[in-house]
Design an enzyme around this catalytic site. Structure first.
Site, mmCIF file in Angstrom:
data_model
loop_
_atom_site.group_PDB
_atom_site.id
_atom_site.type_symbol
_atom_site.label_atom_id
_atom_site.label_comp_id
_atom_site.label_asym_id
_atom_site.label_seq_id
_atom_site.Cartn_x
_atom_site.Cartn_y
_atom_site.Cartn_z
ATOM 1 N N LYS A 199 -13.943 10.922 -1.487
ATOM 2 C CA LYS A 199 -14.583 9.844 -2.237
ATOM 3 C C LYS A 199 -13.665 9.240 -3.273
ATOM 4 O O LYS A 199 -13.463 8.054 -3.336
ATOM 5 C CB LYS A 199 -15.802 10.420 -2.941
ATOM 6 N N CYS A 238 0.842 -8.610 16.945
ATOM 7 C CA CYS A 238 2.223 -8.112 16.991
ATOM 8 C C CYS A 238 3.225 -9.254 17.077
ATOM 9 O O CYS A 238 4.421 -9.036 16.940
ATOM 10 C CB CYS A 238 2.468 -7.259 18.226
ATOM 11 N N LYS A 249 -9.664 8.702 3.290
ATOM 12 C CA LYS A 249 -10.856 7.852 3.331
ATOM 13 C C LYS A 249 -12.104 8.693 3.109
ATOM 14 O O LYS A 249 -13.069 8.249 2.511
ATOM 15 C CB LYS A 249 -10.930 7.123 4.662
ATOM 16 N N HIS A 289 3.937 1.598 2.407
ATOM 17 C CA HIS A 289 5.136 0.866 1.978
ATOM 18 C C HIS A 289 5.799 1.598 0.807
ATOM 19 O O HIS A 289 7.025 1.668 0.714
ATOM 20 C CB HIS A 289 4.787 -0.543 1.482
ATOM 21 N N HIS A 329 0.855 -1.193 0.000
ATOM 22 C CA HIS A 329 0.000 0.000 0.000
ATOM 23 C C HIS A 329 0.887 1.237 0.000
ATOM 24 O O HIS A 329 2.121 1.127 -0.027
ATOM 25 C CB HIS A 329 -0.991 -0.014 1.162
ATOM 26 N N HIS A 372 -3.406 -3.113 18.450
ATOM 27 C CA HIS A 372 -4.496 -3.878 17.833
ATOM 28 C C HIS A 372 -5.811 -3.719 18.581
ATOM 29 O O HIS A 372 -6.859 -4.138 18.087
ATOM 30 C CB HIS A 372 -4.117 -5.350 17.725
ATOM 31 N N CYS A 398 0.258 -10.964 22.136
ATOM 32 C CA CYS A 398 -0.612 -10.416 21.085
ATOM 33 C C CYS A 398 -0.268 -11.133 19.787
ATOM 34 O O CYS A 398 0.877 -11.089 19.335
ATOM 35 C CB CYS A 398 -0.411 -8.910 20.915
ATOM 36 N N CYS A 413 -3.745 -4.997 23.696
ATOM 37 C CA CYS A 413 -2.622 -4.505 22.917
ATOM 38 C C CYS A 413 -3.004 -3.126 22.392
ATOM 39 O O CYS A 413 -4.048 -2.986 21.751
ATOM 40 C CB CYS A 413 -2.353 -5.464 21.756
HETATM 41 N N1 MSP Z 1 7.993 -6.804 8.691
HETATM 42 C C1 MSP Z 1 8.131 -5.685 9.539
HETATM 43 C C2 MSP Z 1 9.463 -5.003 9.322
HETATM 44 C C3 MSP Z 1 10.655 -5.899 9.516
HETATM 45 S S1 MSP Z 1 12.130 -5.049 9.142
HETATM 46 C C4 MSP Z 1 13.322 -6.053 9.672
HETATM 47 C C5 MSP Z 1 7.020 -4.691 9.251
HETATM 48 N N2 MSP Z 1 6.411 -4.761 8.066
HETATM 49 S S2 MSP Z 1 5.201 -3.827 7.553
HETATM 50 O O1 MSP Z 1 4.736 -4.412 6.335
HETATM 51 O O2 MSP Z 1 4.246 -3.637 8.585
HETATM 52 O O3 MSP Z 1 5.868 -2.462 7.178
HETATM 53 C C6 MSP Z 1 6.010 -1.416 8.091
HETATM 54 C C7 MSP Z 1 6.632 -0.255 7.369
HETATM 55 O O4 MSP Z 1 5.823 0.135 6.236
HETATM 56 C C8 MSP Z 1 6.757 1.024 8.164
HETATM 57 O O5 MSP Z 1 7.836 1.015 9.044
HETATM 58 C C9 MSP Z 1 6.903 2.032 7.049
HETATM 59 O O6 MSP Z 1 8.159 1.926 6.457
HETATM 60 C C10 MSP Z 1 5.865 1.544 6.065
HETATM 61 N N3 MSP Z 1 4.542 2.096 6.359
HETATM 62 C C11 MSP Z 1 3.410 1.361 6.539
HETATM 63 N N4 MSP Z 1 2.361 2.224 6.698
HETATM 64 C C12 MSP Z 1 2.773 3.483 6.653
HETATM 65 C C13 MSP Z 1 2.138 4.754 6.740
HETATM 66 N N5 MSP Z 1 0.837 4.901 6.880
HETATM 67 N N6 MSP Z 1 2.932 5.842 6.651
HETATM 68 C C14 MSP Z 1 4.280 5.748 6.491
HETATM 69 N N7 MSP Z 1 4.878 4.568 6.403
HETATM 70 C C15 MSP Z 1 4.175 3.422 6.478
HETATM 71 O O7 MSP Z 1 6.756 -3.852 10.105
#
Ligand code: MSP
Length: 636
Positions: free
Chosen positions: A300, A130, A297, A22, A19, A147, A127, A144
């Site tokens: 629209k 987590c 969100k 990421h 998303h 969550h 949890c 948690c």
């Molecule tokens: N798998 C673990 C990370 C392990 S690293 C050794 C994890 N994965 S995750 O899929 O949840 O990714 C988290 C990361 O995604 C955040 O730290 C950030 O880099 C990014 N983000 C996810 N949602 C985000 C936002 N809404 N805003 C900014 N970054 C976001 O945690």
């Protein structure tokens, strides 16, 4: 030391599709790699996927797949999404790979042999979201906090990492290395966690009776490794710890990028793990804030566009990169709204930058038939001020990028862009042309073209798709080095400018809905109702998309090959503006199977897939069917 740079993103969990959160971190890593390469660094960029643990097993079960198939599918989706966005990672690590498993086991063995891993019985509040135990202090009303679900009390014997042993060392290390964790607020956050009270040891195993999907402990095959202990090691396993040249080359210059959600594992588990394993601490942990989607969100039209590919389909690749890098003040949260995106595109990209390039090119075409005019040395037309402006912008930008203040850095470049727009307004080339002041006109236009070349080269790590287009139109190669443009004398006199098209089309904001709702005419009570036998005539069944491609000559239609259970057939769907063909492949959909064939763009559609929208102007959302329902199943 020679100039080297190693940037990592978190490895993303494969329990959800990529998303925009990421996408942000990965775009940032790509930008940093490109920027450092441009500045003469040998740079390396790592991303990947985190694939072990309960969370993934659960997600696979929900999707009706085995963990292996499921992780393969979602991991590819991440990799392909980044590739389609032109994100140039050098390596993509998966924690299910053999090369990773080996390193995790060797690190565990070493730490175990050194006496920093012990076996003990433990009861705690766990949890599942987590995948960790919570201390009394961390939980909120027995729940948690992330969550918001009650924690489960479970008791088991497990292996523990003696993290507490390294607490004092870590505090001291953070204090003596001010840039170890940045920005400062997160450094303080970690120090507060460490100074508050004694650090507990970290439970680093899960019994196989509860979880099998993980890396087996090398010293006890009845257990798998806790997912965080496994995942963090990716940053060294991917570059060939311990012996590979790559590890020696890049580990000393590593820059981790993460968001604030995973500060604790990166700021506490990871450095203590490294210390125990005898590996040098990482150089920098760079923590950004969150993109807040609430507003999105509410909007629209943006509500559904959280998939990165849909977002860039709608607004453009470079437009989204620019928005992300310019809008977020590194470390703080930022708002992800349609309005903010459109404003950045219309004001900064279309007005300031796009317009500068277009005005300049149009005038060179008009006054010099598109040939790059010469710089008349007797008539340098205020060149010194441009040179100084450029050098100043470059220095300020570079310094801000170094300290991770991208937004301020980019603003410094825009100050130069605005200076160039003012230069046009002040020098009035059209006036010079009218007065036949050819030498002055020629120098003015040449200065502008040179300045554009220079700014485009610095901006190329941000605008990685459009910068090469402008450079090509100026007759310069894609990888033009900064040193060849920074003295504003890179172009060849007489060379014809190329074509570029509109770089950043302006985007119309959605009009607010009109105040007066359309009048509904009252209807007799049963009008519009159908009887069950009429409904039964419609054969709606589950089908799976096998192939999907754009229909040539139409920007709205996609041609899909679907498996409808009893047969395989072609249907034409009006989804091209909203879905990419690759997205649809493999999806289970609803097919109206007994519709009369229809011919569209010389192709025959044997049926129709179902999508839904609330109002006519909304984007259609494909109705996707759960994986549990078999192909060919009929709606009844
Ligand atoms: N798998 C673990 C990370 C392990 S690293 C050794 C994890 N994965 S995750 O899929 O949840 O990714 C988290 C990361 O995604 C955040 O730290 C950030 O880099 C990014 N983000 C996810 N949602 C985000 C936002 N809404 N805003 C900014 N970054 C976001 O945690």
């Amino acid at each position: 030391m020679d100039k080297r740079f190693y940037v990592t993103t978190p490895i993303y969990y494969v329990n959800a599709e990529p998303h925009i959160g990421h996408a942000y971190t990965t775009i940032l890593a790509d930008f940093l790699k490109r920027h450092h390469t441009l500045m003469g660094y040998d740079s390396y960029f790592l991303t990947g996927t985190d694939e072990h643990g309960d969370k993934i097993v659960k997600a696979a079960a929900e999707a009706g797949a085995r963990p292996k198939e499921y992780t393969d599918r979602i991991s590819s989706l991440f990799r392909e999404t980044w590739q389609k966005m032109g994100l140039g990672f050098d390596d993509f690590i998966r924690t299910t790979e053999e090369r990773h498993r080996k390193v995790v086991q060797s690190v565990l063995q070493k730490v175990y042999d050194d006496g920093d891993i012990y076996f003990a019985s433990y009861g705690g509040h766990y949890c599942f979201g987590c995948e960790r135990f919570f201390t009394e202090k961390d939980m909120v009303d027995g729940k948690c906090p992330d969550h918001n679900k009650p924690l489960e009390y479970i008791e088991e014997s497990n292996y523990f990492f003696r993290m507490s042993k390294y607490q004092a060392w870590l505090v001291e290390y953070i204090k003596s290395h001010p840039d170890f964790i940045r920005p400062e607020r997160y450094r303080n956050e970690v120090l507060a966690m460490l100074e508050g009270e004694a650090l507990e040891d970290l439970c680093i195993s899960r019994p196989k009776t509860r979880l099998e999907w993980g890396i087996t402990l090398p010293f006890d095959d009845k257990f798998v490794t806790y997912v965080w202990f496994d995942a963090l090691i990716n940053y060294v396993s991917a570059i060939g710890y311990p012996d590979d040249e790559k590890f020696k080359r890049y580990w000393p210059v590593v820059n981790h990028l993460i968001a604030k959600d995973i500060v604790k594992p990166h700021g506490i588990f990871w450095p203590t793990m490294l210390k125990a394993a005898g590996i040098e601490p990482f150089l920098h942990l760079n923590v950004h804030g969150y993109w807040n989607m609430e507003d999105a969100k509410m909007s629209k039209s943006l509500g559904n566009v959280v998939r990165p590919l849909e977002l860039i389909d709608r607004f453009g690749n470079d437009q989204i990169r620019y928005f992300f890098l310019r809008e977020m003040n590194f470390g703080a949260d930022a708002r992800f709204t349609e309005e903010a995106i459109i404003n950045r595109i219309n004001y900064d990209l279309a007005n300031d930058f796009g317009n500068l390039v277009k005005r300049t090119f149009d005038m060179v075409k008009k006054f010099f038939d598109g040939g790059i005019p010469a710089l008349d040395t007797a008539q340098t037309a205020g060149r010194d001020a441009l040179l100084a402006g450029f050098q100043e912008a470059l220095a300020a930008y570079t310094a801000h990028v170094e300290s991770f203040q991208f937004s301020v850095g980019i603003e410094k470049l825009w100050e130069f862009i605005r200076l160039l727009n003012r230069y046009i307004d002040e020098r009035k080339p059209w006036q010079l042309a009218k007065e036949h002041k050819t030498a002055e006109l020629s120098s003015t236009m040449r200065n502008l073209l040179e300045s554009i070349a220079a700014i485009v080269v610095i901006l190329s790590p941000v605008l990685n798709r459009t910068a090469p287009v402008v450079l090509a139109a100026l007759g310069l190669p894609e990888n033009t080095p900064l040193s060849s443009v920074s003295s504003l004398d890179a172009l060849t006199t007489g060379k014809k400018l190329g074509e570029m098209g509109v770089l950043y089309p302006r985007i119309e904001k959605e009009k607010p809905p009109s105040a007066e709702p359309p009048q509904k005419t009252p209807k007799p009570a049963d009008e519009g109702l159908i009887d069950i036998s009429e409904f039964a005539r419609v054969d709606i069944r589950v089908a799976q998309v096998i192939e999907a491609s754009a229909v040539e000559g139409s920007d709205k239609l996609l041609e899909l090959r679907v498996d409808a259970g009893a047969d395989t057939r072609t249907i034409i769907a009006g989804l091209a503006l909203h879905y990419r063909p690759e997205y649809l492949v493999g999806k289970k959909i609803l097919l109206v199977a007994n519709l009369k064939p229809a011919v569209l763009f010389k192709r025959t559609s044997h049926g129709m897939l179902l999508a839904a929208k609330k109002e006519k102007k909304d984007r259609p959302v494909l109705i996707e069917v759960s994986d549990d329902i078999p192909v060919g199943a009929k709606l009844s």
